[in-house]
Design an enzyme around this catalytic site. Structure first.
Site, PDB file in Angstrom:
ATOM      1  N   LYS A 134       1.522  -5.213  11.886  1.00 49.43           N
ATOM      2  CA  LYS A 134       0.642  -6.380  11.809  1.00 49.43           C
ATOM      3  C   LYS A 134       0.987  -7.377  12.918  1.00 49.43           C
ATOM      4  O   LYS A 134       0.116  -7.896  13.608  1.00 49.43           O
ATOM      5  CB  LYS A 134       0.788  -7.063  10.440  1.00 49.43           C
ATOM      6  CG  LYS A 134       0.328  -6.232   9.260  1.00 49.43           C
ATOM      7  CD  LYS A 134       0.610  -6.969   7.957  1.00 49.43           C
ATOM      8  CE  LYS A 134       0.260  -6.136   6.750  1.00 49.43           C
ATOM      9  NZ  LYS A 134       0.599  -6.823   5.476  1.00 49.43           N
ATOM     10  N   GLU A 162       4.498   4.052   0.084  1.00 51.82           N
ATOM     11  CA  GLU A 162       4.850   2.674   0.466  1.00 51.82           C
ATOM     12  C   GLU A 162       6.062   2.194  -0.339  1.00 51.82           C
ATOM     13  O   GLU A 162       6.797   1.318   0.099  1.00 51.82           O
ATOM     14  CB  GLU A 162       3.664   1.722   0.254  1.00 51.82           C
ATOM     15  CG  GLU A 162       3.849   0.370   0.942  1.00 51.82           C
ATOM     16  CD  GLU A 162       2.579  -0.460   1.006  1.00 51.82           C
ATOM     17  OE1 GLU A 162       2.231  -1.091  -0.024  1.00 51.82           O
ATOM     18  OE2 GLU A 162       1.943  -0.489   2.075  1.00 51.82           O
ATOM     19  N   HIS A 175     -11.568  25.371  -0.981  1.00 52.26           N
ATOM     20  CA  HIS A 175     -12.487  25.732   0.110  1.00 52.26           C
ATOM     21  C   HIS A 175     -12.119  24.975   1.374  1.00 52.26           C
ATOM     22  O   HIS A 175     -12.957  24.769   2.248  1.00 52.26           O
ATOM     23  CB  HIS A 175     -13.926  25.426  -0.338  1.00 52.26           C
ATOM     24  CG  HIS A 175     -14.280  26.116  -1.620  1.00 52.26           C
ATOM     25  ND1 HIS A 175     -14.855  27.369  -1.676  1.00 52.26           N
ATOM     26  CD2 HIS A 175     -14.057  25.754  -2.904  1.00 52.26           C
ATOM     27  CE1 HIS A 175     -14.990  27.743  -2.944  1.00 52.26           C
ATOM     28  NE2 HIS A 175     -14.524  26.775  -3.712  1.00 52.26           N
TER      29      HIS A 175
HETATM   30  O1  F6P Z   1       0.164  -2.584   3.083  1.00 51.55           O
HETATM   31  C1  F6P Z   1       0.856  -3.757   3.048  1.00 51.55           C
HETATM   32  C2  F6P Z   1       0.356  -4.595   1.888  1.00 51.55           C
HETATM   33  O2  F6P Z   1       1.139  -5.731   1.773  1.00 51.55           O
HETATM   34  C3  F6P Z   1       0.365  -3.823   0.573  1.00 51.55           C
HETATM   35  O3  F6P Z   1       1.630  -3.727   0.000  1.00 51.55           O
HETATM   36  C4  F6P Z   1      -0.620  -4.620  -0.212  1.00 51.55           C
HETATM   37  O4  F6P Z   1      -1.079  -3.940  -1.359  1.00 51.55           O
HETATM   38  C5  F6P Z   1      -1.716  -4.822   0.833  1.00 51.55           C
HETATM   39  O5  F6P Z   1      -0.998  -4.992   2.073  1.00 51.55           O
HETATM   40  C6  F6P Z   1      -2.635  -5.983   0.571  1.00 51.55           C
HETATM   41  O6  F6P Z   1      -1.871  -7.142   0.432  1.00 51.55           O
HETATM   42  P1  F6P Z   1      -2.575  -8.440  -0.226  1.00 51.55           P
HETATM   43  O7  F6P Z   1      -2.937  -8.071  -1.636  1.00 51.55           O
HETATM   44  O8  F6P Z   1      -1.529  -9.506  -0.146  1.00 51.55           O
HETATM   45  O9  F6P Z   1      -3.798  -8.751   0.591  1.00 51.55           O
END
Ligand code: F6P
Length: 518
Positions: free
Chosen positions: A487, A335, A366
């Site tokens: 999202k 990421e 394994h």
């Molecule tokens: O995966 C996207 C993200 O923004 C991550 O970088 C982050 O750790 C996760 O979602 C959770 O985000 P939050 O802590 O704001 O809920």
């Protein structure tokens, strides 16, 4: 830059890894905060290594380190410093860094109060369970810590985790818990993550159905967005803890995000983890590039991914305590550096972060080790040998022998002639199937006394490695634009999934029909 390295890569790639490694075997391993790191079995020779180190110097790794620890803006997308290192600093800092350093204290104090019984459930009884709700950086780190050191837990408090929006995840996590004795900890830096808000709302309803208005004593929130948390509480009270804006989610396991672990394992264990990370920070701050473990590993990542075009790296954790480390590092590294455009909008040249996967050794032997040894792709591996060496010696020796054997066979292989000489009765057909091509590079990390401090040092090492690799790739390791689109699209598709609208994309629309028509 890469052009200067390519001729070296061409040369060493034509060489036998076994020969290259034997020539480097006498080199001293890198030493950092109790970790030993051997790079012998990498496609490098003296000239290639010299060129790579020169590349590191002219790429400004030292100034990148200085900027990070000075609290400079190293996250240009959000115009912020990256102060994860401040969370574990052992000496007083100044300015925002000191505020970040102090931000851990309220969580540690609260954890101590829960453990001592100074803070109880609404019935006056001590809590006997903690339910951690969070996802991504608000989940992987705490989950890794809790799993790695569960033997240090008192046994008086059960710890459960829930991350997924699949309702079974929360149902499973809450199974058997008594809401009257459970502390629900919601962790979300943004306090805007759908999965977490969905699960928190269900958990709050679960609490309120039993303890009514007293549910606020059973709720703790950890976030950088206190306003959103306040709005979500809608007039209710809760224990609220700060997650500093200048600490990236995937760099936040040192913060109040790990409140559940502070309670489950005890604040003292957590403070040992912080100490270990601080020890590694001291190494990274003060060690010249040639001996700087994080810089050297970052250069190796660049060498393998960008110069040698290796598309993967396989992490083999030869320590049961570290069985979740590959999953944790996938978010940290992929990421952070799974990008191709830099912070100024400039596409970067060449391949960037590889796909990182792996698992627990010797268990993986394994499973996917067949692929590692005789598959069609030779990918670099990374061994981390860190068992509790004071445990039953036969098991420790076996684990060690397996790790060493895997690294040797992956690198050296086994030719047809070797097979025929050692197993003369084999038919040629079978003998050919027992040939190992070898040539699989590997890095070998080990620690003589693994525990919370060594763990903290290891994770700090990978954080700094990730940051320096981002510098080499001209990326911003602290943002994640790539996760936003999915999202947005998911929220757009919900009406189509519910049946009140049609998806624009014909394939998605057909899939919805397939799914809903089942
Ligand atoms: O995966 C996207 C993200 O923004 C991550 O970088 C982050 O750790 C996760 O979602 C959770 O985000 P939050 O802590 O704001 O809920």
């Amino acid at each position: 830059m890469t052009a200067d390295l390519t001729p070296h890569a061409d040369r060493v790639t034509r060489s036998s890894l076994k020969a290259l490694a034997e020539a480097r075997a006498s080199m001293a391993p890198l030493r950092a905060a109790g970790w030993s790191i051997d790079l012998s079995r990498q496609y490098l020779d003296a000239d290639a290594e010299a060129a790579l180190l020169h590349f590191g110097r002219v790429s400004g790794l030292q100034s990148a380190a200085d900027h990070l620890f000075a609290g400079d803006i190293v996250n240009p997308s959000e115009n912020r410093p990256a102060l994860h290192w401040a969370l574990r600093a052992q000496a007083e800092l100044s300015g925002e860094a000191e505020t970040v350093r102090q931000s851990v204290q309220p969580a540690l104090a609260f954890a101590r109060d829960v453990v001592s019984g100074a803070v109880t459930s609404s019935t006056g009884d001590p809590f006997n369970a903690v339910l951690h709700i969070g996802i991504g950086g608000s989940d992987f780190g705490p989950r890794l810590i809790a799993d790695a050191f569960e033997d240090k837990a008192s046994g008086k408090i059960d710890l459960r985790f829930c991350a997924n929006v699949d309702p079974f995840d929360l149902d499973r996590a809450m199974h058997g818990l008594d809401p009257k004795r459970t502390l629900v900890i919601g962790v979300s830096k943004s306090f805007g993550t759908e999965e977490t808000l969905y699960n928190l709302a269900r958990a709050r309803k679960w609490l309120e159905e039993t303890v009514g208005d007293e549910s606020q004593q059973h709720l703790a929130l950890v976030t950088a967005n206190a306003d959103r948390a306040k709005a979500w509480l809608d007039g209710r009270e809760a224990h609220v803890f700060d997650m500093p804006l200048s600490v990236g989610g995937r760099f936040s396991l040192w913060s109040a995000a790990s409140l559940a672990c502070m309670i489950y394992l005890g604040a003292d264990v957590f403070e040992e983890i912080l100490q270990g990370a601080a020890d590694m920070d001291a190494h990274v701050r003060s060690t010249a590039l040639e001996e700087n473990a994080a810089m050297r590993l970052a250069l190796l990542d660049y060498w393998n991914a960008t110069v040698r075009n290796e598309k993967m790296r396989v992490l083999l954790a030869y320590a049961n305590r570290l069985r979740m480390l590959p999953t944790y590092l996938q978010q940290l590294e992929m990421e952070s550096n799974g990008k191709t455009v830099g912070p100024t909008g400039t596409p970067v040249s060449g391949a960037t972060a590889p796909a990182l996967w792996g698992g627990e050794g010797s268990v993986g032997q394994h499973s996917y080790h067949q692929w590692l040894h005789q598959g069609s792709q030779d990918v670099p591996c990374e061994f981390i040998l860190a068992p509790d060496r004071d445990r039953e010696p036969e098991g420790i020796q076996a684990l060690t022998a397996h790790a060493l054997a895997q690294a040797e066979v992956l690198a050296n292989g086994r030719g047809f002639e070797d097979v025929k000489r050692e197993e003369p009765d084999l038919s040629d057909d079978v003998a050919r199937q027992k040939v190992h091509a070898g040539g699989r590079a590997s890095t070998f990390l080990s620690h003589a006394k693994f525990g919370p401090k060594a763990f903290g040092a290891l994770v700090s090492l990978y954080e700094h490695r990730t940051y320096f690799a981002g510098q080499l790739w001209h990326l911003n390791p602290f943002d994640q634009w790539g996760v936003e689109r999915g999202k947005t699209m998911a929220s757009r598709l919900k009406p189509a999934v519910e049946g009140s609208a049609k998806a624009d994309d014909p394939v998605t629309s057909a899939l919805i029909s397939m799914i809903t028509g089942e």
